[in-house]
Structures are given as structure tokens and as C-alpha cells.
Write a protein that holds these residues in place. Structure first.
Motif, short mmCIF file in Angstrom:
data_model
loop_
_atom_site.label_atom_id
_atom_site.label_comp_id
_atom_site.label_asym_id
_atom_site.label_seq_id
_atom_site.Cartn_x
_atom_site.Cartn_y
_atom_site.Cartn_z
N SER A 100 11.84 -3.77 -11.98
CA SER A 100 12.67 -4.01 -13.16
C SER A 100 11.93 -4.67 -14.32
O SER A 100 12.41 -4.63 -15.44
N HIS A 101 10.77 -5.27 -14.09
CA HIS A 101 10.05 -5.84 -15.23
C HIS A 101 9.42 -4.75 -16.08
O HIS A 101 9.06 -4.97 -17.22
N VAL A 102 9.33 -3.54 -15.53
CA VAL A 102 8.85 -2.40 -16.30
C VAL A 102 10.04 -1.64 -16.89
O VAL A 102 10.06 -1.33 -18.07
N SER A 103 11.03 -1.34 -16.04
CA SER A 103 12.20 -0.60 -16.48
C SER A 103 13.28 -0.71 -15.41
O SER A 103 12.97 -0.81 -14.23
N ARG A 104 14.54 -0.64 -15.81
CA ARG A 104 15.62 -0.64 -14.84
C ARG A 104 15.68 0.67 -14.07
O ARG A 104 16.45 0.82 -13.14
N ARG A 105 14.84 1.63 -14.46
CA ARG A 105 14.82 2.95 -13.84
C ARG A 105 13.61 3.16 -12.93
O ARG A 105 13.43 4.24 -12.39
N ASP A 106 12.76 2.17 -12.80
CA ASP A 106 11.48 2.35 -12.10
C ASP A 106 11.57 1.84 -10.66
O ASP A 106 11.98 0.71 -10.42
N HIS A 107 11.17 2.69 -9.72
CA HIS A 107 11.16 2.34 -8.30
C HIS A 107 9.78 2.65 -7.72
O HIS A 107 9.14 3.62 -8.13
N VAL A 108 9.36 1.84 -6.76
CA VAL A 108 8.04 1.99 -6.14
C VAL A 108 8.21 2.00 -4.62
O VAL A 108 8.78 1.07 -4.05
N ALA A 109 7.70 3.05 -3.98
CA ALA A 109 7.67 3.13 -2.52
C ALA A 109 6.31 2.60 -2.06
O ALA A 109 5.27 3.05 -2.56
N VAL A 110 6.34 1.66 -1.16
CA VAL A 110 5.10 1.04 -0.66
C VAL A 110 4.85 1.50 0.77
O VAL A 110 5.74 1.42 1.62
N TYR A 111 3.64 1.97 1.00
CA TYR A 111 3.21 2.42 2.32
C TYR A 111 2.12 1.50 2.85
O TYR A 111 1.36 0.92 2.08
N VAL A 112 2.03 1.41 4.17
CA VAL A 112 0.91 0.74 4.82
C VAL A 112 0.02 1.84 5.39
O VAL A 112 0.50 2.73 6.11
N VAL A 113 -1.26 1.78 5.04
CA VAL A 113 -2.22 2.79 5.47
C VAL A 113 -3.31 2.09 6.28
O VAL A 113 -4.01 1.23 5.76
#
Length: 165
Positions: A100-113
Motif C-alpha cells: 500500500s505504500h506504492v498503491s492501494r492496488r499493488d500486491h506482491v506474492a513472495v516465494y521461498v526458493v
């Protein structure tokens, strides 16, 4: 050295405006923005970080998911582009965060590799000016808050904070 310092200052000054400009464009080009990031851990449990030319600090590798691309495809592409990292096994989805500090529309999926290969460290280019593996207890001083939080969540089993920060 002076040219680098001048470029760094210019980037820092322009970064907020560029971020707003990109997200203004993406608001119309994409209804919602979706990205992927990876906590890439080597055999010694060191984490792979990158430093962009256009934003400050050290970050987890990753980027935007393009139209028609799966999360895994985007992750695979971004790891190859930013770190010459090739997925060998399946990455584990760790969480999805609202950025949300970038946009209320932005989502990030985090993976462990944990299962990957890297033939060599990539040379700096226009997008990525530095990268490498770091001890999780000795991250570079300018590692971003969001990056530090994700690493702590994965390595230290800290509770997940569902906003990127």
C-alpha cells in the motif's frame, strides 16, 4: 566517484516522482498491479539481494507479473534476468502482501526458493547495479524495511505482516 554520487543524488530526488508516474500509467494499463519477489537462500542460508539503478536500497529479486503470465513464470523470468538464477525445484509460496505504500492496488506474492542454480554472478547492467548473497544477520545497511521484514518472517519464523512496509 563524483559522477556516481551525483547520479545517486539525482535518483534519490527523482525516485518518488518516477514511482508515482509508473503507478499512474499502470493504473490505466493494469487494473491491479501484481508482483513477485523471492527469498532465495543458498546452502549456507545466505539470502540473495539486488540493488536497482532506479530505486534506493537492497531488495529481494522480483518484479511485475505480465499479462498472460503465471506467478511462477514471472518468478522464473525475474530470477533469470536479475540474478542468473534458474529454478531447479518448486518454489514455495510464502505469502501475498498488500504493497500500500506504492498503491492501494499493488500486491506482491513472495516465494521461498532453496533449489536453484546460478552459473555466475551477473555483471551490472542498466537495471541491476549490484547483487549477491548475504548472511541474514549481516545485511547491507541500506536493505529496505520490507526486505528485512520478509527475511525475518522466513528465517526467524516471525509473524507475517500482510502489508509490505
Amino acid at each position: 566517484m563524483a559522477v556516481t554520487t551525483t547520479m545517486q543524488r539525482l535518483r534519490i530526488c527523482l525516485e518518488p516522482a518516477l514511482r508515482q508516474l509508473f503507478h499512474f500509467y499502470w493504473r490505466f494499463a493494469r487494473g491491479m498491479t501484481l508482483g513477485v519477489r523471492a527469498v532465495v537462500l543458498d546452502g549456507e542460508n545466505r539470502v540473495f539481494l539486488i540493488k536497482h539503478s532506479y530505486v534506493s536500497g537492497w531488495h529481494l529479486p522480483g518484479g511485475g507479473v505480465e499479462t498472460g503470465e503465471t506467478l511462477r513464470e514471472a518468478l522464473k523470468r525475474e530470477l533469470a534476468e536479475e540474478g542468473r538464477i534458474e529454478l531447479v525445484g518448486e518454489p514455495a509460496l510464502f505469502g501475498v502482501y498488500l504493497n500500500s505504500h506504492v498503491s492501494r492496488r499493488d500486491h506482491v506474492a513472495v516465494y521461498v526458493v532453496r533449489h536453484f542454480s546460478q552459473d555466475r554472478k551477473p555483471a551490472p547492467n542498466r537495471e541491476i547495479i549490484d547483487c549477491g548473497f548475504f548472511e541474514t544477520q549481516a545485511l547491507p545497511p541500506d536493505t529496505t524495511t520490507g526486505t528485512r521484514l520478509r527475511i525475518a518472517e522466513v528465517i526467524e519464523n516471525k509473524p507475517q505482516i500482510r502489508t509490505w512496509r
